[in-house]
Design an enzyme around this catalytic site. Structure first.
Site, PDB file in Angstrom:
ATOM      1  N   CYS A 184       0.794  -1.232   0.000  1.00  9.62           N
ATOM      2  CA  CYS A 184       0.000   0.000   0.000  1.00  9.62           C
ATOM      3  C   CYS A 184       0.830   1.287   0.000  1.00  9.62           C
ATOM      4  CB  CYS A 184      -1.007  -0.038   1.139  1.00  9.62           C
ATOM      5  SG  CYS A 184      -2.404   1.053   0.833  1.00  9.62           S
ATOM      6  N   ARG A 188     -12.539   6.401  -0.754  1.00 11.02           N
ATOM      7  CA  ARG A 188     -11.579   5.383  -0.328  1.00 11.02           C
ATOM      8  C   ARG A 188     -12.065   4.014  -0.800  1.00 11.02           C
ATOM      9  NH1 ARG A 188      -7.703   7.312   2.672  1.00 11.02           N
ATOM     10  NH2 ARG A 188      -6.839   5.253   3.042  1.00 11.02           N
ATOM     11  N   HIS A 195      -3.340  -5.595   2.655  1.00 12.70           N
ATOM     12  CA  HIS A 195      -2.954  -5.728   4.066  1.00 12.70           C
ATOM     13  C   HIS A 195      -3.585  -7.008   4.590  1.00 12.70           C
ATOM     14  CE1 HIS A 195      -1.880  -1.409   4.295  1.00 12.70           C
ATOM     15  NE2 HIS A 195      -2.987  -1.149   3.638  1.00 12.70           N
TER      16      HIS A 195
HETATM   17  N1  GLN Z   1      -2.263   6.916   2.147  1.00 15.27           N
HETATM   18  C1  GLN Z   1      -2.374   6.011   1.042  1.00 15.27           C
HETATM   19  C2  GLN Z   1      -3.756   5.979   0.446  1.00 15.27           C
HETATM   20  O1  GLN Z   1      -4.709   6.301   1.105  1.00 15.27           O
HETATM   21  C3  GLN Z   1      -1.935   4.624   1.487  1.00 15.27           C
HETATM   22  C4  GLN Z   1      -2.884   3.990   2.461  1.00 15.27           C
HETATM   23  C5  GLN Z   1      -2.411   2.665   3.006  1.00 15.27           C
HETATM   24  O2  GLN Z   1      -1.213   2.409   3.100  1.00 15.27           O
HETATM   25  N2  GLN Z   1      -3.351   1.849   3.463  1.00 15.27           N
HETATM   26  O3  GLN Z   1      -3.898   5.601  -0.704  1.00 15.27           O
END
Ligand code: GLN
Length: 237
Positions: A92, A126, A189
């Protein structure tokens, strides 16, 4: 012989259990009598030359911002290691920064280190939920994603997998993650390695091969890992 695992920014870049990936590598080595040493890299630390496996996890935009300068300092050294086929897993936030850049929702550019031919720009929502991907090398991989970044792949990388459930790189082209040499970047993750043991062993096997050990990896009893995989894959998105 001791495998040296470089863990990038364990304090800043560690979301949704990403640290568990390092524990998994260490344990799966230990169960086979292979010694390991984990080198936790924080801003300002030097990078040793004799690294066997590189791992870096995810992080919030603000933490990506915090490590940007140091990452760009050590970037050429990391690039040299990846070019020398050192097995590498980045998840990520560090997946994004192993690429060209991450542009946040506020339009701020966080520069990456150009190891993976990818670019990322935050989208309007998101992308959150459980993910299943199918991969040519490792079969079905399960994990969990939570990112604003929409990543597009350039021509020097291949996708890590194809999305079966979830959003993946950008929710449009069904690609998930990127692969270049022995470096895999992914949004997954969970952490990803405990419930995808074949993938975990890929990094160990590649590291041993680089040290001249081409023996087959000793098989482990992965019944618990396979059960965890099954439970994760049966969850709704
Ligand atoms: N900040 C980045 C995003 O929102 C990575 C997020 C993450 O590592 N889960 O895309």
């Amino acid at each position: 012989m001791k495998l040296k695992i470089l863990h990038l920014y364990p304090k800043e870049m560690n979301l949704y259990g990403d640290h568990g990936n390092v524990l998994t590598l260490v344990k799966r080595c230990e169960w086979r009598g292979i010694k390991t040493e984990v080198i936790e890299h924080e801003p300002g630390d030097p990078i040793p030359d004799d690294i066997d496996i590189i791992f870096g996890g995810g992080g919030q935009d603000s933490n990506q911002d915090k490590i940007e300068d140091d990452l760009r300092k050590i970037g050429p050294k990391l690039k040299k290691l990846v070019e020398a086929d050192v097995p590498t897993l980045v998840v990520c936030g560090l997946y994004q920064l192993f690429g060209d850049y991450f542009e946040t929702a506020e339009g701020k550019i966080i520069h990456g280190i150009d190891i993976l031919d990818i670019a990322t720009k935050a989208g309007p929502t998101r992308l959150i939920g459980n993910v299943i991907i199918s991969t040519p090398e490792f079969g079905e991989i399960v994990g969990y994603e939570n990112h604003s970044g929409l990543t597009t792949l350039g021509k020097n990388v291949t996708a890590f997998g194809t999305v079966v459930k979830g959003y993946g790189n950008n929710s449009e082209d069904f690609t998930e993650g990127a692969k270049y040499k022995n470096c895999i970047g992914t949004y997954l993750h969970g952490p990803i390695l405990p419930k995808n043991p074949r993938l975990a062993d890929y990094f160990i096997k590649k590291a041993l091969e680089k040290r001249g050990n081409t023996n087959k990896l000793e098989r482990l009893n992965d019944s618990i890992e396979h059960r965890a995989h099954k439970v994760a894959s049966s969850r709704p998105q």
